[in-house]
Design an enzyme around this catalytic site. Sequence first.
Site, short mmCIF file in Angstrom:
data_model
loop_
_atom_site.label_atom_id
_atom_site.label_comp_id
_atom_site.label_asym_id
_atom_site.label_seq_id
_atom_site.Cartn_x
_atom_site.Cartn_y
_atom_site.Cartn_z
N ASP A 25 1.57 5.08 1.71
CA ASP A 25 1.27 6.07 2.72
C ASP A 25 1.69 7.42 2.18
OD1 ASP A 25 0.40 4.26 4.85
OD2 ASP A 25 2.46 3.56 4.79
N ASP A 66 10.97 4.94 11.88
CA ASP A 66 11.71 3.89 12.59
C ASP A 66 13.05 3.58 11.93
OD1 ASP A 66 10.29 2.76 10.46
OD2 ASP A 66 9.34 1.18 11.65
N ASP A 98 0.86 -1.19 0.00
CA ASP A 98 0.00 0.00 0.00
C ASP A 98 0.90 1.24 0.00
OD1 ASP A 98 1.01 0.22 2.62
OD2 ASP A 98 -0.73 -0.80 3.45
P1 ATP Z 1 4.42 -2.44 5.10
O1 ATP Z 1 5.01 -2.87 3.83
O2 ATP Z 1 4.26 -3.53 6.06
O3 ATP Z 1 3.20 -1.57 5.00
P2 ATP Z 1 5.59 0.00 6.04
O4 ATP Z 1 7.03 0.39 6.17
O5 ATP Z 1 4.76 0.78 5.10
O6 ATP Z 1 5.58 -1.54 5.74
P3 ATP Z 1 3.67 0.78 8.01
O7 ATP Z 1 3.33 0.11 9.30
O8 ATP Z 1 2.66 0.82 6.93
O9 ATP Z 1 5.00 0.07 7.49
O10 ATP Z 1 4.15 2.24 8.38
C1 ATP Z 1 4.40 3.22 7.39
C2 ATP Z 1 5.61 4.05 7.78
O11 ATP Z 1 5.37 4.73 9.01
C3 ATP Z 1 6.88 3.24 8.03
O12 ATP Z 1 7.56 2.98 6.83
C4 ATP Z 1 7.64 4.16 8.95
O13 ATP Z 1 8.28 5.18 8.24
C5 ATP Z 1 6.55 4.77 9.79
N1 ATP Z 1 6.29 4.00 11.03
C6 ATP Z 1 5.37 3.02 11.20
N2 ATP Z 1 5.39 2.53 12.43
C7 ATP Z 1 6.34 3.21 13.10
C8 ATP Z 1 6.85 3.17 14.43
N3 ATP Z 1 6.36 2.31 15.33
N4 ATP Z 1 7.83 4.04 14.76
C9 ATP Z 1 8.31 4.93 13.85
N5 ATP Z 1 7.89 4.99 12.59
C10 ATP Z 1 6.92 4.17 12.20
MG MG Z 2 2.64 0.58 4.73
#
Ligand code: ATP
Ligand code: MG
Length: 396
Positions: free
Chosen positions: A32, A109, A30
């Site tokens: 963001d 993160d 997805d």
């Molecule tokens: P996925 O492919 O699983 O969606 P993702 O990296 O997009 O991986 P998400 O949980 O959708 O993970 O979160 C989107 C973004 O928000 C992350 O890439 C990171 O930059 C930030 N983020 C999410 N959770 C945290 C956290 N607990 N602490 C700091 N930053 C976070």
């Molecule tokens: Mg994501």
Amino acid sequence: MLYRLSKAGFRACLVGGGVRDLLLGIQPKDFDVATDATPEEVRKLFKNSRIIGRRFRLVHIRFGRDDIIEVATFRGQADDSPRTELDDAGRILRDNTFGDIEEDAIRRDFTANALYYDIRDYAVLDYVGGMDAIEQRELRLIGDPETRYQEDPVRMLRAVRFAAKLDFTIETRSADAIYEYGHLLAVIPPARMFDEIIKLFHSGTALRVYELLRHYKLLKYVVPELDEWLQDEPTEAMLDFVDQALVNTDQRVDTGQPVSPGFIFAALLWPVVHAQANARQPDRQKMIPALLEVGETVMRRQVRHVSIPRRFSQMAREIWAAQPRFHRTQGKQPQRLAAFPVFRAAYDFMCIQAMVGLVPHQLASWWEEYQREHPATEPEAPRKRPRRRRRRRDAG
Ligand code: ATP
Ligand code: MG
């Protein structure tokens, strides 16, 4: 939608996993979006949107029936702002301080998760060395690992998930701190643990996740009783069972078949339930009540750490209690078992047991044959589709 924000004079960037995955040549799950518009301003621009969250306020914009894009306003420095709340352990309870894009980057993160794709000039913006991390295939926490894990211990589980899913290594500093701060996961609310654990085991790399959780001594906070069982002279066949169940889960994710959290917890807790039920009642003929009782107790202890919704814990218990019934191949018994709502999952579970030698091979063949001869006993096909969708959303 990025353009609508942009036209209204706001800055809009893709960020996080979507950008990371594109750079790695993986299909993003997805996207963001990060913007300098406040949640209220975003809300005004899109009528199909709503503001969610308390810890982090976000706007969800709905597209079509099921697609949701998450829009977050750039966040600023967390320290000593009245809009940031920390608890005694330094954990962030609430963070709604707005800031600029560079400040937003350093609160994320891992460096690989902090790349922005700016639609104004189609440039990738890198404030924390994320490109290098992607080239080196390394997960590096932004800033001081100790502080970052204390702020949010779930980042340790995220490290494991990304390491498994992306086949990255966790950089030494970020990895070492996990051994020291793993225990902080004990304070995470069980509902958040459930959400995170589902992501771990639905990642398509569940077996690797399991290995890494063991390696980093985190399994204790995910499935405590399985961890105890592992310390306690586990049998080869049962070790294989857990591995094989996770391989099976990964194959299902790979081929787009649904995976239920009920099945995953049934598999992860089976060594414990199996051992305790056998100790209580060695006679297989009388095994079902023992499995039900032990299953109930083991689940009750498990949900203290991870709040597994009732329908899933119920499913796990039914899968366990159905196992002895597969041995009853006489008379009307097979027909009755095949009519159980949980039959398909329980059958898959039994086949995995047969693969690792926990039940005779012939039993799996017998049931395979039985189903070929009695196709009517399969769950009614037309109901399958809606059920599947609902289940996947539950898991989300
Ligand atoms: P996925 O492919 O699983 O969606 P993702 O990296 O997009 O991986 P998400 O949980 O959708 O993970 O979160 C989107 C973004 O928000 C992350 O890439 C990171 O930059 C930030 N983020 C999410 N959770 C945290 C956290 N607990 N602490 C700091 N930053 C976070
Ligand atoms: Mg994501």
